[in-house]
Design a protein around this motif. Structure first.
Motif, PDB file in Angstrom:
ATOM      1  N   VAL A   1       0.850  -1.187   0.000  1.00  0.00           N
ATOM      2  CA  VAL A   1       0.000   0.000   0.000  1.00  0.00           C
ATOM      3  C   VAL A   1       0.884   1.234   0.000  1.00  0.00           C
ATOM      4  O   VAL A   1       1.879   1.302   0.726  1.00  0.00           O
ATOM      5  N   ALA A   2       0.521   2.204  -0.814  1.00  0.00           N
ATOM      6  CA  ALA A   2       1.219   3.496  -0.820  1.00  0.00           C
ATOM      7  C   ALA A   2       0.183   4.588  -1.035  1.00  0.00           C
ATOM      8  O   ALA A   2      -0.866   4.350  -1.634  1.00  0.00           O
ATOM      9  N   GLN A   3       0.503   5.763  -0.564  1.00  0.00           N
ATOM     10  CA  GLN A   3      -0.415   6.884  -0.710  1.00  0.00           C
ATOM     11  C   GLN A   3       0.382   8.140  -0.977  1.00  0.00           C
ATOM     12  O   GLN A   3       1.473   8.320  -0.443  1.00  0.00           O
ATOM     13  N   GLY A   4      -0.149   8.996  -1.825  1.00  0.00           N
ATOM     14  CA  GLY A   4       0.521  10.248  -2.120  1.00  0.00           C
ATOM     15  C   GLY A   4      -0.286  11.102  -3.070  1.00  0.00           C
ATOM     16  O   GLY A   4      -1.393  10.733  -3.479  1.00  0.00           O
ATOM     17  N   THR A   5       0.280  12.223  -3.430  1.00  0.00           N
ATOM     18  CA  THR A   5      -0.375  13.090  -4.405  1.00  0.00           C
ATOM     19  C   THR A   5      -0.128  12.537  -5.807  1.00  0.00           C
ATOM     20  O   THR A   5       0.757  11.705  -6.016  1.00  0.00           O
ATOM     21  N   ARG A   6      -0.902  13.000  -6.735  1.00  0.00           N
ATOM     22  CA  ARG A   6      -0.721  12.589  -8.134  1.00  0.00           C
ATOM     23  C   ARG A   6       0.710  12.848  -8.581  1.00  0.00           C
ATOM     24  O   ARG A   6       1.359  11.974  -9.155  1.00  0.00           O
ATOM     25  N   ASP A   7       1.212  14.036  -8.296  1.00  0.00           N
ATOM     26  CA  ASP A   7       2.557  14.391  -8.738  1.00  0.00           C
ATOM     27  C   ASP A   7       3.621  13.498  -8.107  1.00  0.00           C
ATOM     28  O   ASP A   7       4.555  13.063  -8.787  1.00  0.00           O
ATOM     29  N   ASP A   8       3.483  13.220  -6.808  1.00  0.00           N
ATOM     30  CA  ASP A   8       4.456  12.355  -6.131  1.00  0.00           C
ATOM     31  C   ASP A   8       4.425  10.936  -6.690  1.00  0.00           C
ATOM     32  O   ASP A   8       5.471  10.316  -6.900  1.00  0.00           O
ATOM     33  N   LEU A   9       3.231  10.415  -6.919  1.00  0.00           N
ATOM     34  CA  LEU A   9       3.105   9.050  -7.432  1.00  0.00           C
ATOM     35  C   LEU A   9       3.652   8.937  -8.857  1.00  0.00           C
ATOM     36  O   LEU A   9       4.350   7.981  -9.191  1.00  0.00           O
ATOM     37  N   LEU A  10       3.356   9.932  -9.683  1.00  0.00           N
ATOM     38  CA  LEU A  10       3.864   9.895 -11.052  1.00  0.00           C
ATOM     39  C   LEU A  10       5.378  10.100 -11.097  1.00  0.00           C
ATOM     40  O   LEU A  10       6.063   9.519 -11.945  1.00  0.00           O
ATOM     41  N   ALA A  11       5.927  10.884 -10.167  1.00  0.00           N
ATOM     42  CA  ALA A  11       7.378  11.050 -10.093  1.00  0.00           C
ATOM     43  C   ALA A  11       8.045   9.724  -9.741  1.00  0.00           C
ATOM     44  O   ALA A  11       9.066   9.347 -10.332  1.00  0.00           O
ATOM     45  N   ALA A  12       7.471   8.992  -8.790  1.00  0.00           N
ATOM     46  CA  ALA A  12       8.007   7.680  -8.427  1.00  0.00           C
ATOM     47  C   ALA A  12       7.906   6.723  -9.609  1.00  0.00           C
ATOM     48  O   ALA A  12       8.833   5.937  -9.865  1.00  0.00           O
ATOM     49  N   LEU A  13       6.837   6.807 -10.347  1.00  0.00           N
ATOM     50  CA  LEU A  13       6.657   5.963 -11.528  1.00  0.00           C
ATOM     51  C   LEU A  13       7.727   6.253 -12.580  1.00  0.00           C
ATOM     52  O   LEU A  13       8.313   5.339 -13.158  1.00  0.00           O
ATOM     53  N   ARG A  14       8.015   7.532 -12.807  1.00  0.00           N
ATOM     54  CA  ARG A  14       9.038   7.901 -13.801  1.00  0.00           C
ATOM     55  C   ARG A  14      10.417   7.390 -13.397  1.00  0.00           C
ATOM     56  O   ARG A  14      11.222   7.009 -14.248  1.00  0.00           O
ATOM     57  N   LYS A  15      10.717   7.358 -12.114  1.00  0.00           N
ATOM     58  CA  LYS A  15      12.027   6.911 -11.628  1.00  0.00           C
ATOM     59  C   LYS A  15      12.195   5.391 -11.696  1.00  0.00           C
ATOM     60  O   LYS A  15      13.319   4.899 -11.608  1.00  0.00           O
TER      61      LYS A  15
ATOM     62  N   TYR B   1       8.141  -2.809 -11.953  1.00  0.00           N
ATOM     63  CA  TYR B   1       7.016  -2.677 -11.026  1.00  0.00           C
ATOM     64  C   TYR B   1       7.498  -2.794  -9.581  1.00  0.00           C
ATOM     65  O   TYR B   1       7.065  -2.040  -8.726  1.00  0.00           O
ATOM     66  N   GLU B   2       8.418  -3.704  -9.323  1.00  0.00           N
ATOM     67  CA  GLU B   2       8.969  -3.831  -7.963  1.00  0.00           C
ATOM     68  C   GLU B   2       9.747  -2.579  -7.567  1.00  0.00           C
ATOM     69  O   GLU B   2       9.696  -2.153  -6.416  1.00  0.00           O
ATOM     70  N   ALA B   3      10.463  -1.997  -8.513  1.00  0.00           N
ATOM     71  CA  ALA B   3      11.197  -0.764  -8.225  1.00  0.00           C
ATOM     72  C   ALA B   3      10.228   0.372  -7.886  1.00  0.00           C
ATOM     73  O   ALA B   3      10.539   1.231  -7.049  1.00  0.00           O
ATOM     74  N   LEU B   4       9.058   0.373  -8.497  1.00  0.00           N
ATOM     75  CA  LEU B   4       8.044   1.374  -8.165  1.00  0.00           C
ATOM     76  C   LEU B   4       7.660   1.264  -6.694  1.00  0.00           C
ATOM     77  O   LEU B   4       7.625   2.262  -5.976  1.00  0.00           O
ATOM     78  N   TRP B   5       7.408   0.039  -6.238  1.00  0.00           N
ATOM     79  CA  TRP B   5       7.028  -0.148  -4.838  1.00  0.00           C
ATOM     80  C   TRP B   5       8.175   0.214  -3.894  1.00  0.00           C
ATOM     81  O   TRP B   5       7.940   0.775  -2.819  1.00  0.00           O
ATOM     82  N   GLU B   6       9.397  -0.035  -4.286  1.00  0.00           N
ATOM     83  CA  GLU B   6      10.552   0.362  -3.473  1.00  0.00           C
ATOM     84  C   GLU B   6      10.639   1.882  -3.396  1.00  0.00           C
ATOM     85  O   GLU B   6      10.900   2.450  -2.334  1.00  0.00           O
ATOM     86  N   GLU B   7      10.408   2.531  -4.520  1.00  0.00           N
ATOM     87  CA  GLU B   7      10.440   3.999  -4.576  1.00  0.00           C
ATOM     88  C   GLU B   7       9.315   4.589  -3.711  1.00  0.00           C
ATOM     89  O   GLU B   7       9.526   5.548  -2.972  1.00  0.00           O
ATOM     90  N   LEU B   8       8.141   3.990  -3.787  1.00  0.00           N
ATOM     91  CA  LEU B   8       7.014   4.475  -2.990  1.00  0.00           C
ATOM     92  C   LEU B   8       7.262   4.266  -1.498  1.00  0.00           C
ATOM     93  O   LEU B   8       6.926   5.122  -0.682  1.00  0.00           O
ATOM     94  N   ALA B   9       7.864   3.139  -1.137  1.00  0.00           N
ATOM     95  CA  ALA B   9       8.170   2.863   0.265  1.00  0.00           C
ATOM     96  C   ALA B   9       9.191   3.865   0.793  1.00  0.00           C
ATOM     97  O   ALA B   9       9.100   4.318   1.936  1.00  0.00           O
TER      98      ALA B   9
END
Length: 77
Positions: free
Chosen positions: A48-62, A66-74
């Motif tokens: 589970v992760a929560q954030g603003t649209r901009d924060d979530l999309l920034a993590a997605l770009r980095k 898919y696993e790296a996305l969850w690491e970035e969100l954590a």
């Protein structure tokens, strides 16, 4: 008739971006994206992760996987 809020559209945009980037290489059947009052929650099974649209999309770009996305969100929480 209920009016959609900007956050509802943002949640759809976040989910669409995740599916477009990782949908071919990852199982996303359990991916749920929910709009709250000011944030968006992403849930996949126990993750589970929560954030603003901009924060979530920034993590997605980095993230390149898919696993790296969850690491970035954590790391952001």
């Amino acid at each position: 008739m209920a009016r959609d809020r900007d956050i509802d559209y943002a949640a759809v945009a976040v989910k669409t971006a995740i599916v477009e980037k990782f949908g071919r290489k990852s199982e996303l059947q359990d991916l749920n994206v929910t709009a709250h009052d000011k944030t968006i929650e992403i849930r996949d099974g126990r993750k589970v992760a929560q954030g603003t649209r901009d924060d979530l999309l920034a993590a997605l770009r980095k993230s390149d996987t898919y696993e790296a996305l969850w690491e970035e969100l954590a790391a952001a929480n």
